[in-house]
Structures are given as C-alpha cells and as structure tokens.
Design an enzyme around this catalytic site. Structure first.
Site, PDB file in Angstrom:
ATOM      1  N   CYS A 187       0.838  -1.266   0.016  1.00  0.00           N
ATOM      2  CA  CYS A 187      -0.003  -0.116  -0.045  1.00  0.00           C
ATOM      3  C   CYS A 187       0.947   1.395   0.012  1.00  0.00           C
ATOM      4  O   CYS A 187       1.629   1.407   0.676  1.00  0.00           O
ATOM      5  CB  CYS A 187      -0.923   0.164   1.235  1.00  0.00           C
ATOM      6  SG  CYS A 187      -1.715   1.490   1.538  1.00  0.00           S
ATOM      7  N   CYS A 189      -3.621   7.497  -1.662  1.00  0.00           N
ATOM      8  CA  CYS A 189      -5.003   7.446  -2.172  1.00  0.00           C
ATOM      9  C   CYS A 189      -6.113   7.883  -1.570  1.00  0.00           C
ATOM     10  O   CYS A 189      -6.996   8.576  -1.863  1.00  0.00           O
ATOM     11  CB  CYS A 189      -5.251   6.126  -2.944  1.00  0.00           C
ATOM     12  SG  CYS A 189      -3.911   5.106  -3.518  1.00  0.00           S
ATOM     13  N   THR A 213      -4.617   4.859   7.233  1.00  0.00           N
ATOM     14  CA  THR A 213      -3.301   4.691   6.237  1.00  0.00           C
ATOM     15  C   THR A 213      -2.276   5.681   5.951  1.00  0.00           C
ATOM     16  O   THR A 213      -2.964   6.775   5.673  1.00  0.00           O
ATOM     17  CB  THR A 213      -4.149   4.074   5.029  1.00  0.00           C
ATOM     18  OG1 THR A 213      -4.796   2.970   5.336  1.00  0.00           O
ATOM     19  CG2 THR A 213      -2.977   3.956   3.897  1.00  0.00           C
ATOM     20  N   HIS A 270     -12.953   5.312  -3.344  1.00  0.00           N
ATOM     21  CA  HIS A 270     -11.788   4.630  -2.569  1.00  0.00           C
ATOM     22  C   HIS A 270     -12.035   3.222  -3.116  1.00  0.00           C
ATOM     23  O   HIS A 270     -10.842   2.480  -3.180  1.00  0.00           O
ATOM     24  CB  HIS A 270     -11.827   4.837  -1.237  1.00  0.00           C
ATOM     25  CG  HIS A 270     -10.479   4.485  -0.755  1.00  0.00           C
ATOM     26  ND1 HIS A 270      -9.316   4.732  -1.228  1.00  0.00           N
ATOM     27  CD2 HIS A 270     -10.018   3.568   0.360  1.00  0.00           C
ATOM     28  CE1 HIS A 270      -8.279   4.378  -0.608  1.00  0.00           C
ATOM     29  NE2 HIS A 270      -8.510   3.570   0.557  1.00  0.00           N
ATOM     30  N   GLU A 282      -6.267  -5.786   4.157  1.00  0.00           N
ATOM     31  CA  GLU A 282      -6.850  -4.417   3.701  1.00  0.00           C
ATOM     32  C   GLU A 282      -8.072  -4.717   2.466  1.00  0.00           C
ATOM     33  O   GLU A 282      -8.779  -3.844   2.337  1.00  0.00           O
ATOM     34  CB  GLU A 282      -5.690  -3.932   3.148  1.00  0.00           C
ATOM     35  CG  GLU A 282      -6.037  -2.209   3.100  1.00  0.00           C
ATOM     36  CD  GLU A 282      -4.868  -1.518   2.814  1.00  0.00           C
ATOM     37  OE1 GLU A 282      -3.856  -1.712   2.096  1.00  0.00           O
ATOM     38  OE2 GLU A 282      -4.868  -0.408   3.387  1.00  0.00           O
TER      39      GLU A 282
HETATM   40 FE1  SF4 Z   1      -3.306   1.750  -0.132  1.00  0.00          FE
HETATM   41 FE2  SF4 Z   1      -5.861   2.269  -0.303  1.00  0.00          FE
HETATM   42 FE3  SF4 Z   1      -4.044   3.270  -2.306  1.00  0.00          FE
HETATM   43 FE4  SF4 Z   1      -4.668   0.743  -2.177  1.00  0.00          FE
HETATM   44  S1  SF4 Z   1      -5.975   2.614  -2.569  1.00  0.00           S
HETATM   45  S2  SF4 Z   1      -2.724   1.506  -1.957  1.00  0.00           S
HETATM   46  S3  SF4 Z   1      -5.218   0.128  -0.160  1.00  0.00           S
HETATM   47  S4  SF4 Z   1      -4.361   3.864   0.316  1.00  0.00           S
HETATM   48 FE    FE Z   2      -7.123   1.376   2.188  1.00  0.00          FE
END
Ligand code: SF4
Ligand code: FE
Length: 487
Positions: free
Chosen positions: A102, A106, A193, A297, A451
């Site tokens: 990760c 994001c 995160t 997301h 995750e």
């Molecule tokens: Fe990490 Fe969420 Fe980005 Fe995937 S979408 S890399 S789980 S922050």
């Molecule tokens: Fe995530």
C-alpha cells in the site's frame, strides 16, 4: 513549487514539529529512521519519484490542474473526466506493481474529490461557503504537493449505538467547542493509512448521521504534527523482520524496501481554524460524503491489481526456479490468477469510464461498478494468494533463517539441499519464496489480503450499496414482461 521530488518529500516530513508516535510501548524519538516506518515512507516517496521530471511515468503520475492550470501530482487532482478517473486507477496499478504494497496516498485524493462535490451541494442548500474554502485549501495542497490522509473510520465502540448514544462520545470524532475563529475537535480515527507520513489529515464523518449527531457531522483539515494528536502504530504480521539486518539485504523481510502503514490516531482538543472547516453540523450531507468517498476509494482498490501482477510474476518465477513451469496444471493456475486479477481490473476500469459529472463539475465513478470492483477485491486476491502458495510449495514457510545461509557451518547444506532447477542459485530461490511469504502472510499480506477485505469498507458495506444501486425492481419488470404477467 507544485511538484516535490522524493527527496524533498522525505525532508518535508523531518521539517515538521515532532510527532507523538508510539510503537511497541515506546515513544519514538525519530520515527522517520525507524526501519518499519522508513519502509512505509519509501512507498509514499514513490508517488513523488515516479512523477519527477525525466521519469518515464511522469504522464501517468501528473495532471494539469483544473484549479490552477499548472502541472500537479495526480494524487492532488480533482478528476474532471472519465479519462482522468481511468488514469487514476492506471497510476494505482502501476504503483502496486512497483512497491507490492500500500502506497497510502490515495485516501487523501479520494477524500478531495468526495469533499469537493459534497461541499458544493451543502452550499447550494444552506448558503454556506464551504466549497470556496475547500478550493482555496486544495490550491495550497497542489502548490505544495502535500500528502493528505483521508481520515474516515472512527473506532465506533458499541456498533449498535448511534454516535450521540455512545457512553464515551470520543469513539467518534466530534466538535467539543465552537469559537469565533474555528472549532475544537476530540476523538479518534482508527487504522489510518499513512497518517504519520502525511502532512495533513482531512477528517470526514464515518456514517450517515441524524439530527442528534450534529456535533459528529464534521469535515475539516488538521496539521498532522499538531501537538494534540497522538499516533499509536499498528502492528503488521512479521513486521519485526524489518529490524533484522536493515542496512543489508534483509532477505527474510521478503520485500524489505517497501511497507504500508496504519495507526490509531487520537485527537485531544485539536483546534481547527474556520478556513479549514468544510462541514459542521450539516448531518444530512454526512451520508453523501461517506458514500462518495467510499465509492472513489473502492475504485482505487485497483491498486491490488498491481500487487496481483507481482503475485502472478512471483508464481511464474518460483515455478521456473522449481523446474515446474512447464507442468500443465501450473500453467493453468497462472492463467486463473490472471483471469481473477483482470476481472478486478475490468470493474475498476468500467466504473471510471461510466463516471458521471457531479453538480460541482468533477466526475464521480459509477457507484454500482465501484462497489462491484471492491467486492471482487474482497475475494479474488485470496484465491490468487492461494494459487501462489500452491505453486510455491511448503518450503515458503519452512525455509531456514537468512543467517543459516550465511553461517559457514550450515551454508553449504542449505545451498545443496534447497536448490531448485539446474542453474538456479539457491539464494535467489529463497528470496523469491520470502517474497511470496511476505505477499501472502507477512507485512505485504496486510495490504494484499486483509486490507482488501476491510479497507474502504468491509464486504457487507459493498453489498448494501450493490443492493441499493442494482435496481432489482426494474429487472423484475423485465421478467414479468417476458412472461406476459399483468397485475
Ligand atoms: Fe493503499 Fe488504499 Fe491506495 Fe490501495 S487504494 S494503495 S489500499 S491507500
Ligand atoms: Fe485502504
């Protein structure tokens, strides 16, 4: 500035006020050099390094800002077309391929886009000026190329209670004081995160709120180095392997260069100036913000197809090292892994191309397909991991310690008996096995599996959204029409 280099990003973290970071029962004096945290910083730093001038990925990683007209990092972008949404998931697949875990940035990007359109619609109803405030804030983020943690998940406590019914209101972030120049918030956000590696945190409500939950319906930005914030670092499976031989090859860590990061974030009376408040009491928009953030997301979980690419590559590699690459069942398993990974990708790509313009002008992914994408992600990486373990063989969990390969008393035995196909160096075979161990049961499995299950909402959250979006009544009518049923 508009674009920072990886080096400048790393320096920008060190130039902050000291953070209150606790790990394994201790307060860390220097969190940035801690091998566990350093690995997670490397992952975010990639989002800068690949965007640098001269990088072959610069176009994937950057965009022209709709707000400033300048070139900015795509992670700061407000997406203004289906194509930009698609480029976003492409960037996420790329980064997953490069770090195998990760890369954390994001959540902020998804929070920007959800807050952008939601503030517009709040203002439309209430005559507030949240949207203009938020645009001003975003311009600053773009200009300084900041990492912002999108903070949604409250710890919640007793799940049967609404926020205002909780014995301890701090299990949800809420406003504890309103001042002429801003608000004061307390509470916590769980499994955040990349929060320590972020410059700011954009706080959002975590559930749809009712009128009595007004004080909990808050969206705002705080500085990550605010002295009122405490971080308690989350453990990851096998994380202490990063402490072994951190300056050397660190073979047993699997992919020692990169890591993810999650921490519990506690807010103790943190002041937020008015210009950084983007929702305060408009509880009837909490659901919209949650739904839009979650939708973005859930499409972002295209990142797992990048990690899936690494898993598939590792399967091919170990099959060759084991001398089993030509076996028809191995080939077929690798086909199946690709099929699963590309099925995730199909839903990720489709939800972008079917994205629609919001009233504010930015584009929202297709919510049904984004939820289908994330639902796929809650399942397929587990099957890909199972097939990878199948191809790797049991040696991935019984291989000796890296030091036994170095010890002259045992080294030759390890090399002789754990060899694979002719011409393959035993050490390389063991490295590939440790990578697979890490991806499927170690630190990287936190990102690739758990995750995938719970990030951006657990599977049931997507099923609720699928039920809401799928328009089953319309489908029932198709059946009735064909059967010539007239009520
Ligand atoms: Fe990490 Fe969420 Fe980005 Fe995937 S979408 S890399 S789980 S922050
Ligand atoms: Fe995530």
């Amino acid at each position: 500035m508009a674009l920072m280099t990886g080096k400048e990003y790393r320096e920008s973290l060190r130039n902050r006020r000291p953070l209150n970071v606790y790990m394994a029962g201790e307060k860390l004096e220097n969190p940035y050099d801690h091998p566990i945290i350093a690995a997670s910083i490397n992952s975010i730093a990639l989002t800068y390094e690949l965007a640098e001038e001269g990088s072959p990925y610069r176009d994937d990683m950057t965009e022209i800002s709709v707000l400033s007209g300048k070139r900015i990092n795509r992670f700061c972008n407000i997406h203004t077309s289906p194509e930009q949404l698609y480029k976003k998931v492409g960037m996420q697949r790329l980064l997953g391929q490069k770090c195998g875990t990760c890369f954390q940035r994001c959540v902020g990007m998804d929070a920007f886009n959800a807050t952008y359109s939601t503030t517009y619609e709040i203002d439309e109803k209430y005559g507030t000026d949240y949207h203009e405030r938020f645009k001003k804030y975003l311009l600053d983020v773009e200009e300084r190329d900041l990492v912002v943690d999108g903070c949604m998940t409250d710890p919640k406590g007793d799940r049967s209670k609404r926020p205002h019914q909780c014995k301890d209101p701090d299990v949800y972030v809420h406003v504890v004081e309103r001042r002429p120049d801003g608000i004061v918030i307390s509470g916590a956000k769980a499994h955040q995160t990349g929060c320590i590696n972020s410059h700011h945190a954009l706080i959002m409500p975590t559930v749809t709120m009712g009128e009595e939950d007004k004080d909990f319906a808050v969206a705002c930005v705080v500085e990550s180095d605010d002295p009122g914030i405490t971080y308690i670092y989350g453990r990851q499976s096998c994380d202490t392997r990063l402490l072994e031989d951190p300056d050397g090859e660190n073979m047993d860590a699997g992919s020692p260069g990169f890591g993810g990061q999650e921490a519990l974030m506690v807010f103790d009376r943190v002041f937020v100036p008015t210009e950084r408040v983007f929702m305060d009491g408009e509880y009837d928009f909490s659901g919209m913000l949650v739904e839009r953030f979650a939708g973005y997301h859930r499409s972002s979980y295209a990142c797992k197809t990048g990690v899936g690419d690494v898993a598939i590559g590792a399967a091919q590699l170990i099959a060759e090292y084991n001398g089993a690459a030509k076996a028809s069942h191995v080939k077929d398993k690798i086909v199946e892994m690709n099929h699963l990974n590309e099925t995730i990708w199909s839903s990720a790509a489709a939800c972008c191309w079917l994205g629609k313009k919001t009233k504010s002008g930015n584009y929202l992914i297709d919510l049904l397909l984004a939820n289908v994408c994330k639902q796929n992600v809650t399942r397929f990486p587990y099957e890909i991991a199972r097939l990878l373990q199948d191809i790797a063989g049991g040696i991935m969990v019984t291989a000796p310690h890296a030091k036994d390969l170095q010890n002259p008393e045992t080294s030759e035995m390890v090399k002789k008996y754990l060899c694979g196909a002719d011409g393959v160096e035993t050490k390389n075979r063991l490295k590939a096995l440790r990578l697979i161990e890490n991806l499927t049961m170690g630190r990287a499995a936190v990102g690739y599996l758990t995750e995938s299950m719970h990030g951006a909402g657990s599977p049931q959250a997507q099923r609720i959204m699928i039920a809401r979006q799928a328009d089953v009544q319309r489908k029932k009518q198709y059946a009735k029409d064909l059967a010539r049923i007239k009520d």
